[in-house]
Scaffold this motif. Sequence first.
Motif, short mmCIF file in Angstrom:
data_model
loop_
_atom_site.label_atom_id
_atom_site.label_comp_id
_atom_site.label_asym_id
_atom_site.label_seq_id
_atom_site.Cartn_x
_atom_site.Cartn_y
_atom_site.Cartn_z
N GLY A 14 -2.99 -10.31 -1.71
CA GLY A 14 -2.31 -9.12 -1.23
C GLY A 14 -2.60 -7.89 -2.06
O GLY A 14 -2.55 -6.76 -1.56
N MET A 15 -2.92 -8.09 -3.34
CA MET A 15 -3.28 -6.96 -4.20
C MET A 15 -4.57 -6.30 -3.74
O MET A 15 -4.82 -5.13 -4.06
N VAL A 16 -5.36 -7.06 -2.97
CA VAL A 16 -6.61 -6.52 -2.43
C VAL A 16 -6.43 -6.11 -0.97
O VAL A 16 -6.84 -5.02 -0.55
N SER A 17 -5.79 -6.98 -0.18
CA SER A 17 -5.73 -6.74 1.27
C SER A 17 -4.90 -5.51 1.62
O SER A 17 -5.25 -4.77 2.55
N VAL A 18 -3.81 -5.25 0.91
CA VAL A 18 -2.99 -4.08 1.21
C VAL A 18 -3.75 -2.77 0.96
O VAL A 18 -3.85 -1.93 1.87
N PRO A 19 -4.32 -2.58 -0.24
CA PRO A 19 -5.08 -1.33 -0.44
C PRO A 19 -6.27 -1.19 0.50
O PRO A 19 -6.55 -0.09 0.98
N LEU A 25 6.99 -1.24 -0.60
CA LEU A 25 5.76 -0.53 -0.29
C LEU A 25 6.00 0.59 0.71
O LEU A 25 5.46 1.70 0.57
N ALA A 26 6.83 0.33 1.71
CA ALA A 26 7.13 1.35 2.72
C ALA A 26 7.78 2.58 2.09
O ALA A 26 7.47 3.72 2.46
N GLU A 27 8.68 2.35 1.12
CA GLU A 27 9.35 3.48 0.48
C GLU A 27 8.35 4.37 -0.24
O GLU A 27 8.45 5.59 -0.21
N ARG A 28 7.35 3.77 -0.84
CA ARG A 28 6.34 4.56 -1.56
C ARG A 28 5.38 5.25 -0.60
O ARG A 28 4.88 6.33 -0.86
N LEU A 29 5.12 4.62 0.54
CA LEU A 29 4.16 5.18 1.49
C LEU A 29 4.73 6.32 2.32
O LEU A 29 4.03 7.29 2.58
N ALA A 68 -6.65 -2.43 3.55
CA ALA A 68 -6.17 -2.13 4.90
C ALA A 68 -5.75 -0.68 5.02
O ALA A 68 -6.07 0.00 6.01
N LEU A 69 -5.04 -0.17 4.02
CA LEU A 69 -4.60 1.23 4.05
C LEU A 69 -5.78 2.18 3.92
O LEU A 69 -5.81 3.24 4.56
N TRP A 70 -6.77 1.81 3.13
CA TRP A 70 -7.99 2.62 3.02
C TRP A 70 -8.73 2.66 4.35
O TRP A 70 -9.20 3.70 4.78
N SER A 71 -8.81 1.51 5.00
CA SER A 71 -9.47 1.44 6.31
C SER A 71 -8.75 2.32 7.34
O SER A 71 -9.39 3.00 8.15
N LEU A 72 -7.43 2.29 7.30
CA LEU A 72 -6.65 3.14 8.22
C LEU A 72 -6.93 4.62 7.96
O LEU A 72 -7.12 5.40 8.90
N ALA A 73 -6.98 4.99 6.69
CA ALA A 73 -7.26 6.39 6.34
C ALA A 73 -8.63 6.81 6.86
O ALA A 73 -8.80 7.94 7.34
N GLN A 133 4.28 5.35 11.41
CA GLN A 133 4.35 4.02 12.02
C GLN A 133 3.02 3.28 11.87
O GLN A 133 3.00 2.05 11.71
N GLN A 134 1.92 4.00 11.93
CA GLN A 134 0.63 3.37 11.70
C GLN A 134 0.55 2.79 10.29
O GLN A 134 0.09 1.64 10.10
N LEU A 135 0.99 3.55 9.31
CA LEU A 135 1.01 3.07 7.94
C LEU A 135 1.85 1.80 7.81
O LEU A 135 1.46 0.83 7.17
N VAL A 136 3.01 1.83 8.44
CA VAL A 136 3.94 0.71 8.34
C VAL A 136 3.34 -0.55 8.96
O VAL A 136 3.38 -1.64 8.37
N VAL A 137 2.79 -0.45 10.16
CA VAL A 137 2.24 -1.62 10.85
C VAL A 137 1.05 -2.21 10.09
O VAL A 137 0.95 -3.43 9.92
N VAL A 138 0.17 -1.36 9.61
CA VAL A 138 -1.01 -1.85 8.90
C VAL A 138 -0.62 -2.48 7.56
O VAL A 138 -1.12 -3.55 7.20
N ALA A 139 0.28 -1.84 6.83
CA ALA A 139 0.74 -2.42 5.57
C ALA A 139 1.46 -3.74 5.81
O ALA A 139 1.28 -4.72 5.08
N PHE A 140 2.27 -3.77 6.86
CA PHE A 140 3.00 -4.98 7.23
C PHE A 140 2.04 -6.14 7.50
O PHE A 140 2.25 -7.27 7.06
#
Length: 301
Positions: free
Chosen positions: A285-290, A111-115, A292-297, A244-251
């Motif tokens: 995780g198919m729901v929580s990851v997207p 996921l990190a590689e794609r983000l 969380a990233l949407w919330s960060l955006a 780093q924000q993307l990484v921590v939230v996705a993690f």
Amino acid sequence: MNEALLLLPDFLLIATGFVICRYTALNRPVWEATERLVYYLLFPVLLFNAIVRNPLQPGAMLSLVFSGMAVVGCGIVLAYALGLLRGVDRIAHASGAQTAFRFNSYIGLALAERLGGAPAVAAIALVIAFCVPLCNVAAVWPLARHGGQHFGRELMRNPLILSTVAGLAGNLIGLKFPDAVATSLHRVGTAALPLGLMAVGAGLQLGALREAPRLATAFLSIRHAVLPLVALGLVQLLGLPPVQQLVVVAFAALPTASTCYVLAARLGGHPGFVAGLVTLSTLLGMVSVPVALWSLARLQG
């Protein structure tokens, strides 16, 4: 979001293991041997190789490391606190607590590689390198206590902890292997993920979660709701750079580690209950990851 599709292959592997174990001649004895192979050889090699091959710069990423460890620490505290409640199934709690704070590092790296490309991969590798030992120590403790095993002895001989420590030491001294050895290690480690996930499916007991449904709900709520919220607050509070924000939230939103099942099976816990948690966590995780990233955006404006 396309990020959710990264988790679909993992769930399909779990389903494949379930079908093979239940409906072919490759039944439980085969998969019990596979569990031992994964636990004692394949996953340790994968962890060691992943840490050795990713350069670590802890001084330059102190806030990043702190954020990752704070997320994991929060999960550990909340998971252990559930054991203090009245009426909690002690075996289920000792086995399943780890699912609330452990994470699937393989999905995280992909996921990190794609983000964020190489910078994001390097960042999450650093977080993984520091958080894996913490997670493994916290996961072994309740299982060792429940099984009447000596905690210190279990830590000293736990292959996941030993391989992580060895990987960190090798990274710090700049350990390099000849190409033939490096390729062999990579291939051995690569086999860990599919076999580990299929072993989860082979051990799945669909009714096991009904033995402690409230406890299962609590563990999964911590993993997929509470920890992403903690991460969102931390990255804003610390003012981390965007990558780093993307990484921590996705993690924080990742599904739990597939090795949770293997650890529970090897230390005399309730592997069926944990296998159900791992499967549901992969789906969530198919729901929580997207989300969380949407919330960060949204927070970033």
